[in-house]
Design a protein around this motif. Structure first.
Motif, PDB file in Angstrom:
ATOM      1  N   PHE A 127       0.831  -1.210   0.000  1.00 56.12           N
ATOM      2  CA  PHE A 127       0.000   0.000   0.000  1.00 56.12           C
ATOM      3  C   PHE A 127       0.869   1.266   0.000  1.00 56.12           C
ATOM      4  CE2 PHE A 127      -3.097   3.161   1.487  1.00 56.12           C
ATOM      5  CZ  PHE A 127      -4.078   2.924   0.543  1.00 56.12           C
ATOM      6  N   ALA A 128       2.115   1.140   0.450  1.00 59.06           N
ATOM      7  CA  ALA A 128       3.007   2.316   0.392  1.00 59.06           C
ATOM      8  C   ALA A 128       3.221   2.744  -1.063  1.00 59.06           C
ATOM      9  CB  ALA A 128       4.336   1.999   1.066  1.00 59.06           C
ATOM     10  N   ASP A 129       3.115   1.794  -1.994  1.00 55.55           N
ATOM     11  CA  ASP A 129       3.278   2.155  -3.411  1.00 55.55           C
ATOM     12  C   ASP A 129       2.223   3.178  -3.838  1.00 55.55           C
ATOM     13  OD1 ASP A 129       4.916  -0.104  -3.051  1.00 55.55           O
ATOM     14  OD2 ASP A 129       4.753  -0.664  -5.151  1.00 55.55           O
ATOM     15  N   ARG A 183       5.097   8.090  10.336  1.00 53.51           N
ATOM     16  CA  ARG A 183       4.871   8.329  11.768  1.00 53.51           C
ATOM     17  C   ARG A 183       4.445   7.040  12.470  1.00 53.51           C
ATOM     18  NH1 ARG A 183       1.331  12.769  10.298  1.00 53.51           N
ATOM     19  NH2 ARG A 183       2.607  14.614   9.920  1.00 53.51           N
ATOM     20  N   GLY A 184       4.358   5.941  11.701  1.00 55.69           N
ATOM     21  CA  GLY A 184       3.850   4.680  12.241  1.00 55.69           C
ATOM     22  C   GLY A 184       4.962   3.780  12.760  1.00 55.69           C
ATOM     23  N   THR A 185       4.770   2.490  12.593  1.00 58.45           N
ATOM     24  CA  THR A 185       5.712   1.510  13.141  1.00 58.45           C
ATOM     25  C   THR A 185       6.964   1.428  12.264  1.00 58.45           C
ATOM     26  OG1 THR A 185       4.783  -0.247  11.790  1.00 58.45           O
ATOM     27  CG2 THR A 185       3.775   0.093  13.964  1.00 58.45           C
ATOM     28  N   GLU A 186       7.977   0.735  12.780  1.00 53.91           N
ATOM     29  CA  GLU A 186       9.197   0.552  11.970  1.00 53.91           C
ATOM     30  C   GLU A 186       8.895  -0.217  10.689  1.00 53.91           C
ATOM     31  OE1 GLU A 186      12.677  -1.049  13.867  1.00 53.91           O
ATOM     32  OE2 GLU A 186      12.496   0.441  15.473  1.00 53.91           O
ATOM     33  N   ALA A 187       7.987  -1.180  10.786  1.00 52.57           N
ATOM     34  CA  ALA A 187       7.632  -1.977   9.597  1.00 52.57           C
ATOM     35  C   ALA A 187       6.994  -1.065   8.542  1.00 52.57           C
ATOM     36  CB  ALA A 187       6.670  -3.098   9.987  1.00 52.57           C
ATOM     37  N   GLN A 188       6.171  -0.118   8.980  1.00 57.29           N
ATOM     38  CA  GLN A 188       5.543   0.806   8.020  1.00 57.29           C
ATOM     39  C   GLN A 188       6.599   1.722   7.397  1.00 57.29           C
ATOM     40  OE1 GLN A 188       2.532   2.210  10.825  1.00 57.29           O
ATOM     41  NE2 GLN A 188       0.922   1.434   9.487  1.00 57.29           N
ATOM     42  N   MET A 191       8.423  -0.168   4.816  1.00 57.24           N
ATOM     43  CA  MET A 191       7.571  -0.353   3.634  1.00 57.24           C
ATOM     44  C   MET A 191       7.664   0.887   2.726  1.00 57.24           C
ATOM     45  SD  MET A 191       3.707  -1.784   3.925  1.00 57.24           S
ATOM     46  CE  MET A 191       2.771  -0.309   4.065  1.00 57.24           C
ATOM     47  N   VAL A 192       7.674   2.075   3.353  1.00 63.03           N
ATOM     48  CA  VAL A 192       7.791   3.315   2.566  1.00 63.03           C
ATOM     49  C   VAL A 192       9.156   3.360   1.870  1.00 63.03           C
ATOM     50  CG1 VAL A 192       7.881   5.840   2.662  1.00 63.03           C
ATOM     51  CG2 VAL A 192       6.199   4.612   4.038  1.00 63.03           C
ATOM     52  N   GLN A 193      10.223   3.060   2.634  1.00 61.96           N
ATOM     53  CA  GLN A 193      11.567   3.136   2.051  1.00 61.96           C
ATOM     54  C   GLN A 193      11.704   2.152   0.884  1.00 61.96           C
ATOM     55  OE1 GLN A 193      14.201   5.387   2.847  1.00 61.96           O
ATOM     56  NE2 GLN A 193      14.774   4.548   0.857  1.00 61.96           N
TER      57      GLN A 193
END
Ligand code: FAQ
Length: 332
Positions: A127-129, A183-188, A191-193
């Protein structure tokens, strides 16, 4: 005010001079006006590709419509995909003012005789895509398209004004989505990176090949269809995006990125141009899937087009009959 007259195409020299004068005076060429055949062909090529890109461009994000993480995100994504359908329609309508038919352009797209943007041949894995497409792809589209609002061809320039307003909104929604994830979890955040790493280089390729390898730029600039070269716009995009990446807290996957004090711009690495050529030639990760999907949607929509045409012709016949009976009444 310099006018282009077309009623009597008897004097090509004079007509060509008038056309050149209109373009030089930063006025608009309109559909009724005389224009060189090559100018018309260039516009049809570019506007059709642009329209196809908007329509095919709904597919990567459409992949997430049924899996958006909240009702709010789903409503936003639906509205964005609908905007893109609208952009495609304005652009097909602009192309039709040049004497081509939308059905013919669609046929050329699904038979591989016309192109669409390379960017839409990459998969949307998370979903970050969706956020990165809004931020980087719409961001690149804005850089490329704002100058097209000053394109010499009136219907294209006017269509671009509204499209750019909507693209700016899309870009901001992408940035807001990414800010939320960051601003969310490390996993989120990871996912963005990961999404940024995959979309950065393809986004730079959206601007086309480097200027030395761009066969159409010189003529399109002379006709004031394009207002900047591919490399100029790519640089503008990098300069615009770097502070935003810093604000988001993501790293762009280019070790050569560095601020050039003398130029007042960012230096950046060379995209892999062989990848762009492969994707343009149909060998990108999703080319086959995108065209198959577009062809299937076109075929599945046949009954809708036939029903709309039958209804329009029924209305036209009813309208003619009503006029004829009114005329008869007034004769009596
Ligand atoms: N992909 O000589 P140049 C969007 C082709 S809309 C595929 O430099 P030109 C909204 C080029 O056509 C994105 N093909 O060509 C959205 C030519 O081949 P041809 C679409 C490419 O025309 C966001 C050949 O390479 N935007 O994103 C690409 O002067 C999010 C040589 O290239 C537009 O179409 C490429 N990246 O410059 C939707 C903007 N680059 O035709 C959903 C309008 C080059 O001779 C989600 N178009 N080629 O066979 C333009 O500004 C120009 O056409 C360029 C190319 C800059 C794309």
């Amino acid at each position: 005010m310099v006018a282009v007259h077309t009623a009597e195409p008897g004097a090509p020299g004079e007509l060509a001079e008038r056309f050149e004068a209109v373009v030089a005076a930063e006025q608009r060429v309109e559909p009724r006006d005389w224009m060189p055949d090559a100018y018309r062909a260039t516009l049809i090529r570019q506007i059709a590709q642009h329209a196809h890109s908007e329509i095919i461009g709904m597919q990567p994000e459409g992949n997430w419509l049924t899996r958006a993480p909240s009702l709010r995100r789903k409503a936003i994504l639906l509205a964005k995909a609908q905007d893109e359908a609208g952009h495609g329609l304005y652009l097909y309508a602009a192309a039709e003012t040049l004497g081509v038919d939308r059905a013919e352009l669609t046929e050329k797209l699904i038979s591989g005789r016309q192109k669409y943007s390379s960017i839409f041949n990459y998969p949307t894995l998370t979903f970050a895509d969706v956020g990165v497409i809004g931020w980087l792809v719409d961001g690149a589209a804005i850089c490329n398209q704002v100058p097209l609002c000053r394109c010499s061809y009136g219907p294209y320039a006017r269509a671009m004004v509204r499209i750019c307003k909507e693209e700016s909104f899309h870009q901001r929604q992408g940035f807001e989505l990414l800010m939320t994830l960051m601003r969310g979890t490390e996993a989120q955040q990871r996912m963005v990176q990961d999404a940024v790493d995959r979309w950065w280089w393809p986004s730079l390729m959206m601007f086309g090949p480097p200027d030395d390898d761009s066969p159409n730029t010189a003529q399109s600039m002379a006709w004031r269809i394009k207002r900047h070269t591919n490399d100029e716009l790519r640089q503008r995009f990098v300069d615009m995006t770097l502070p935003q990446a810093q604000h988001l807290g993501v790293t762009l996957p280019d070790p050569e990125l560095s601020w050039n004090e003398a130029r007042g711009s960012w230096d950046f690495g060379e995209p892999d141009w062989s990848e762009l050529q492969r994707v343009i030639k149909g060998q990108g990760p999703c080319n086959t899937q995108r065209i198959d999907r577009r062809r299937a949607a076109h075929e599945q929509g046949t009954w809708v087009r036939e029903a709309a045409a039958a209804y329009a012709s029924k209305r036209a016949t009813a309208g003619k009959q009503a006029t004829a009976s009114k005329e008869k009444e007034s004769d009596v």
